[in-house]
Design a protein around this motif. Sequence first.
Motif, PDB file in Angstrom:
ATOM      1  N   GLN A  53       0.818  -1.210   0.000  1.00 31.57           N
ATOM      2  CA  GLN A  53       0.000   0.000   0.000  1.00 31.57           C
ATOM      3  C   GLN A  53       0.857   1.268   0.000  1.00 31.57           C
ATOM      4  OE1 GLN A  53      -2.659   0.613   3.329  1.00 31.57           O
ATOM      5  NE2 GLN A  53      -4.125   1.703   2.054  1.00 31.57           N
ATOM      6  N   ALA A  54       2.056   1.198   0.610  1.00 35.89           N
ATOM      7  CA  ALA A  54       2.900   2.403   0.698  1.00 35.89           C
ATOM      8  C   ALA A  54       3.619   2.620  -0.625  1.00 35.89           C
ATOM      9  CB  ALA A  54       3.913   2.223   1.824  1.00 35.89           C
ATOM     10  N   SER A  55       3.165   3.599  -1.378  1.00 38.23           N
ATOM     11  CA  SER A  55       3.873   3.895  -2.630  1.00 38.23           C
ATOM     12  C   SER A  55       4.791   5.094  -2.387  1.00 38.23           C
ATOM     13  CB  SER A  55       2.874   4.205  -3.735  1.00 38.23           C
ATOM     14  OG  SER A  55       2.276   5.438  -3.472  1.00 38.23           O
ATOM     15  N   ALA A  56       5.600   5.420  -3.385  1.00 35.84           N
ATOM     16  CA  ALA A  56       6.511   6.561  -3.238  1.00 35.84           C
ATOM     17  C   ALA A  56       5.736   7.830  -2.950  1.00 35.84           C
ATOM     18  CB  ALA A  56       7.328   6.711  -4.508  1.00 35.84           C
ATOM     19  N   ILE A  57       4.520   7.902  -3.510  1.00 38.81           N
ATOM     20  CA  ILE A  57       3.674   9.083  -3.293  1.00 38.81           C
ATOM     21  C   ILE A  57       3.387   9.265  -1.803  1.00 38.81           C
ATOM     22  CG2 ILE A  57       1.224   9.732  -3.538  1.00 38.81           C
ATOM     23  CD1 ILE A  57       2.855  10.745  -5.793  1.00 38.81           C
ATOM     24  N   THR A  58       3.266   8.131  -1.071  1.00 37.22           N
ATOM     25  CA  THR A  58       3.026   8.214   0.371  1.00 37.22           C
ATOM     26  C   THR A  58       4.096   9.076   1.034  1.00 37.22           C
ATOM     27  OG1 THR A  58       2.216   5.945   0.229  1.00 37.22           O
ATOM     28  CG2 THR A  58       2.635   6.792   2.432  1.00 37.22           C
ATOM     29  N   PHE A  59       5.350   8.829   0.669  1.00 36.62           N
ATOM     30  CA  PHE A  59       6.449   9.520   1.347  1.00 36.62           C
ATOM     31  C   PHE A  59       6.737  10.893   0.743  1.00 36.62           C
ATOM     32  CE2 PHE A  59       6.908   5.043   2.149  1.00 36.62           C
ATOM     33  CZ  PHE A  59       7.010   5.035   3.530  1.00 36.62           C
ATOM     34  N   LEU A  60       6.447  11.051  -0.560  1.00 37.66           N
ATOM     35  CA  LEU A  60       6.684  12.354  -1.187  1.00 37.66           C
ATOM     36  C   LEU A  60       5.553  13.328  -0.874  1.00 37.66           C
ATOM     37  CD1 LEU A  60       7.955  11.206  -4.695  1.00 37.66           C
ATOM     38  CD2 LEU A  60       9.261  12.481  -2.992  1.00 37.66           C
ATOM     39  N   SER A  61       4.304  12.816  -0.933  1.00 40.91           N
ATOM     40  CA  SER A  61       3.142  13.709  -0.870  1.00 40.91           C
ATOM     41  C   SER A  61       2.615  13.970   0.528  1.00 40.91           C
ATOM     42  CB  SER A  61       1.988  13.126  -1.687  1.00 40.91           C
ATOM     43  OG  SER A  61       2.257  13.250  -3.034  1.00 40.91           O
ATOM     44  N   LEU A 241     -13.822   2.839   4.972  1.00 37.36           N
ATOM     45  CA  LEU A 241     -14.093   1.410   5.216  1.00 37.36           C
ATOM     46  C   LEU A 241     -14.334   0.682   3.889  1.00 37.36           C
ATOM     47  CD1 LEU A 241     -14.956  -1.102   6.883  1.00 37.36           C
ATOM     48  CD2 LEU A 241     -17.234  -0.108   7.020  1.00 37.36           C
ATOM     49  N   PHE A 242     -15.151   1.296   3.021  1.00 37.07           N
ATOM     50  CA  PHE A 242     -15.445   0.647   1.740  1.00 37.07           C
ATOM     51  C   PHE A 242     -14.187   0.542   0.881  1.00 37.07           C
ATOM     52  CE2 PHE A 242     -19.719   1.116   3.046  1.00 37.07           C
ATOM     53  CZ  PHE A 242     -20.488   0.270   2.274  1.00 37.07           C
ATOM     54  N   VAL A 243     -13.381   1.621   0.853  1.00 42.17           N
ATOM     55  CA  VAL A 243     -12.133   1.575   0.076  1.00 42.17           C
ATOM     56  C   VAL A 243     -11.255   0.445   0.587  1.00 42.17           C
ATOM     57  CG1 VAL A 243      -9.988   2.780  -0.484  1.00 42.17           C
ATOM     58  CG2 VAL A 243     -12.110   4.042  -0.438  1.00 42.17           C
ATOM     59  N   ALA A 244     -11.115   0.369   1.918  1.00 43.94           N
ATOM     60  CA  ALA A 244     -10.223  -0.635   2.504  1.00 43.94           C
ATOM     61  C   ALA A 244     -10.769  -2.042   2.269  1.00 43.94           C
ATOM     62  CB  ALA A 244     -10.032  -0.371   3.996  1.00 43.94           C
ATOM     63  N   LEU A 245     -12.093  -2.212   2.401  1.00 46.73           N
ATOM     64  CA  LEU A 245     -12.684  -3.532   2.136  1.00 46.73           C
ATOM     65  C   LEU A 245     -12.423  -3.949   0.694  1.00 46.73           C
ATOM     66  CD1 LEU A 245     -16.231  -3.645   3.786  1.00 46.73           C
ATOM     67  CD2 LEU A 245     -14.288  -5.123   4.283  1.00 46.73           C
ATOM     68  N   ALA A 246     -12.649  -2.997  -0.236  1.00 49.66           N
ATOM     69  CA  ALA A 246     -12.464  -3.307  -1.655  1.00 49.66           C
ATOM     70  C   ALA A 246     -10.986  -3.567  -1.950  1.00 49.66           C
ATOM     71  CB  ALA A 246     -12.978  -2.151  -2.505  1.00 49.66           C
ATOM     72  N   TYR A 247     -10.125  -2.690  -1.429  1.00 51.24           N
ATOM     73  CA  TYR A 247      -8.697  -2.796  -1.749  1.00 51.24           C
ATOM     74  C   TYR A 247      -8.087  -4.071  -1.166  1.00 51.24           C
ATOM     75  CZ  TYR A 247      -3.729  -1.569  -1.782  1.00 51.24           C
ATOM     76  OH  TYR A 247      -2.368  -1.585  -1.961  1.00 51.24           O
ATOM     77  N   PHE A 248      -8.350  -4.326   0.123  1.00 48.43           N
ATOM     78  CA  PHE A 248      -7.715  -5.495   0.744  1.00 48.43           C
ATOM     79  C   PHE A 248      -8.478  -6.795   0.465  1.00 48.43           C
ATOM     80  CE2 PHE A 248      -6.128  -1.932   3.254  1.00 48.43           C
ATOM     81  CZ  PHE A 248      -4.769  -2.198   3.238  1.00 48.43           C
ATOM     82  N   GLY A 249      -9.775  -6.666   0.133  1.00 53.10           N
ATOM     83  CA  GLY A 249     -10.570  -7.871  -0.060  1.00 53.10           C
ATOM     84  C   GLY A 249     -10.697  -8.322  -1.496  1.00 53.10           C
ATOM     85  N   SER A 253      -3.532  -7.573  -5.835  1.00 53.14           N
ATOM     86  CA  SER A 253      -2.178  -7.227  -5.365  1.00 53.14           C
ATOM     87  C   SER A 253      -2.119  -7.328  -3.835  1.00 53.14           C
ATOM     88  CB  SER A 253      -1.767  -5.828  -5.836  1.00 53.14           C
ATOM     89  OG  SER A 253      -2.571  -4.839  -5.273  1.00 53.14           O
ATOM     90  N   GLN A 254      -3.259  -7.173  -3.140  1.00 56.17           N
ATOM     91  CA  GLN A 254      -3.287  -7.386  -1.689  1.00 56.17           C
ATOM     92  C   GLN A 254      -3.703  -8.815  -1.340  1.00 56.17           C
ATOM     93  OE1 GLN A 254      -2.082  -5.877   0.661  1.00 56.17           O
ATOM     94  NE2 GLN A 254      -2.035  -3.686   0.277  1.00 56.17           N
ATOM     95  N   VAL A 255      -4.707  -9.343  -2.032  1.00 55.08           N
ATOM     96  CA  VAL A 255      -5.190 -10.699  -1.712  1.00 55.08           C
ATOM     97  C   VAL A 255      -4.036 -11.702  -1.842  1.00 55.08           C
ATOM     98  CG1 VAL A 255      -6.799 -12.527  -2.406  1.00 55.08           C
ATOM     99  CG2 VAL A 255      -7.551 -10.145  -2.414  1.00 55.08           C
ATOM    100  N   GLN A 256      -3.200 -11.504  -2.878  1.00 56.42           N
ATOM    101  CA  GLN A 256      -2.060 -12.397  -3.101  1.00 56.42           C
ATOM    102  C   GLN A 256      -1.092 -12.389  -1.909  1.00 56.42           C
ATOM    103  OE1 GLN A 256       0.404 -11.270  -6.516  1.00 56.42           O
ATOM    104  NE2 GLN A 256       0.235 -13.370  -7.227  1.00 56.42           N
ATOM    105  N   SER A 422       8.284  -1.562  -4.150  1.00 58.50           N
ATOM    106  CA  SER A 422       7.433  -2.537  -3.459  1.00 58.50           C
ATOM    107  C   SER A 422       6.007  -2.488  -3.996  1.00 58.50           C
ATOM    108  CB  SER A 422       7.445  -2.284  -1.949  1.00 58.50           C
ATOM    109  OG  SER A 422       6.840  -1.056  -1.647  1.00 58.50           O
ATOM    110  N   ALA A 423       5.504  -1.267  -4.249  1.00 59.27           N
ATOM    111  CA  ALA A 423       4.133  -1.149  -4.773  1.00 59.27           C
ATOM    112  C   ALA A 423       4.067  -1.701  -6.202  1.00 59.27           C
ATOM    113  CB  ALA A 423       3.690   0.312  -4.754  1.00 59.27           C
ATOM    114  N   THR A 424       5.101  -1.406  -6.990  1.00 59.10           N
ATOM    115  CA  THR A 424       5.098  -1.866  -8.382  1.00 59.10           C
ATOM    116  C   THR A 424       5.234  -3.387  -8.452  1.00 59.10           C
ATOM    117  OG1 THR A 424       6.217   0.200  -8.929  1.00 59.10           O
ATOM    118  CG2 THR A 424       6.146  -1.468 -10.649  1.00 59.10           C
ATOM    119  N   ALA A 425       6.095  -3.957  -7.600  1.00 63.12           N
ATOM    120  CA  ALA A 425       6.340  -5.404  -7.655  1.00 63.12           C
ATOM    121  C   ALA A 425       5.067  -6.189  -7.355  1.00 63.12           C
ATOM    122  CB  ALA A 425       7.434  -5.783  -6.661  1.00 63.12           C
ATOM    123  N   SER A 426       4.338  -5.779  -6.288  1.00 65.72           N
ATOM    124  CA  SER A 426       3.128  -6.545  -5.975  1.00 65.72           C
ATOM    125  C   SER A 426       2.073  -6.342  -7.045  1.00 65.72           C
ATOM    126  CB  SER A 426       2.590  -6.192  -4.593  1.00 65.72           C
ATOM    127  OG  SER A 426       2.531  -4.814  -4.452  1.00 65.72           O
TER     128      SER A 426
END
Lengths: 564, 41
Positions: A53-61, A241-249, A253-256, A422-426
């Motif tokens: 989930q942590a992309s470069a944008i997380t740390f830059l933005s 909550l909906f974003v997180a449910l959709a993204y992680f569920g 790239s997260q389910v894997q 890490s974000a690109t690889a997953s």
Amino acid sequence: MRPVDWAVLLGTIAAIVIYGTWKERGVNTSEAYLRGGSDLKWYTIGLSIMATQASAITFLSLPGQAYEDGMGFLQFYFGLPIAMVILSALIVPIYYRLKVYTAYEYLEGRFDRKTRQLTALLFLLSRGLAAGISIYAPSIVLSTVLGWPLQLTNLIIGGVVVLYTVSGGTRVVSRTQTYQMIVMLGGMAAAAVFIWSQLPRDLSLGHAVRLAGTLGKMKIVDYSVRADTRYTLWSGLTGGLFVALAYFGTDQSQVQRYLSGASLAESRIGLLMNGLVKIPMQFLILFVGVMLFVFYQFNKPPVFFNVPEWQKAHATARAGEVRSLDAEWDAVFAAKRGRVDALVTALDRGDPAATARAQTDLRAAAARSDTVRRRAKKLLASARPGVELKDADYIFIGFVLAHFPAGLLGLLIAVILCASMSATASALSALGSTTVVDLYRPTFRPEASDHHYLVAGRWFTVLWGALAVSFAAFAALLDNLIQAVNILGSLFYGPMLGVFLVGFFIRRVRGSAVFWAALLAEALVIAVFALTSIGFLWYNVIGCGAVVGLASLFQLLAAAPKKL
Amino acid sequence: MPPDGDGRPPILRTWGGVYAIVLGTLIALIALFSYWSAVYK
């Protein structure tokens, strides 16, 4: 960058990639490559989920966002721990019971193949575009501030990621992400300590925070009820909550990441670790931005944080106005600095009346300073038409380059590159797996050998890597793309989540009803995006609700007795 | 989760207990952040 910075940067990246690849050498089955071999521990899963989930944008933005708008963005993550509990309790056990490779595989058994492949295609579309941005975003910033060639930076980041992802598939991705996440957390903690060391010696943490709060940077929780305010407690708890449910569920790239756990319990604890650690981690990153804001109350910041662009404006026909605005900026900063000192003195004395007066004066001085900054952006727009005026992404990296000591600078650039990789690889690993498992195998080669699918998985990873790098190259030609791609996920996640929720919880709905409901819901979300000003977090709620409502309705109509 | 009597605190012996800790931490954090929002302004 000094030689020691290059040594730290290259040493960190090379050590992670080489050691991770070596540890996971010998992946020779499609199960190990696509699914991960099912033997990872909870801490590897947890760190890998966070690194995805942590992309470069997380740390830059994020530090820049806190500098400009305060800590309110943190509310976006308030729904995440709830989502982790729901997933752990209800969804992950289903995936484990069915022993699926991808989340979309579940949909064929529950509905039909067309629903599975429609949902997989929505994922491929959104994640494929986002993978390009996760390469492009750090490249554009690093090429601007360090003078690195943009396309070469894209190619190197993409090339290294493709190489190690292809070598070991999802196993090597999880392994390298664990180390990358440790570097990211360590690097940001070091950055926070360093920035703190640069503040005036006699300024206490409490007074520093009070100073930031006076100028609106410490408003973390907003209880207001407005659909057009992007971040409030309510949009965080529901939309988040909906974003997180959709993204992680439902995002492969997260389910894997958690499907490669040694057991259901390991996967659950990995997800719950994310639920516990995520908000404090994002708080730390945003707080770095607030401390940076405090630093720049005592030290003059640039009037425009993308300094190379501002310097180029000095060589245009408007150079006279640019110089005069520089002088004005110096003057408003000096005046504001006086107000800052007055507030700190009042706080030190513990005098509430003097503190209130100093706060009012400081807010007025800050408003004048903001006005000059807005005028600088207008001037830049007319002096250099077409230049990007959003400079928040340059606040943190500009400070890092100007002030960080030798070695720490290299570590921070390594943090940004680790996040991007890490974000690109997953993403690439999940795109490759989904293409093989959900599209290629069922449609083109249902009965091929295991080795065939392993080779196909590797080639599709390479193909997606090439597409991501190409998209990153193309992205440089477009304006406001980062902002557009930030809402991209929300355009697709609502309908995707709706399909899964209907699958899990509304047993009577069948394949055709949910398929057409998903298509209509997707059209509705795109219409809401194009025609209204509703905050993008709500798209997830609207898309998901539309699928659930329409699918139930269609099923009801289909099941109604036909009268001739 | 491991069965009872493995030395863990009772709340960690069931998934319900673990979920309660995660959600309780969220509530505590929101309360703390609300307090800071009110104090540091």
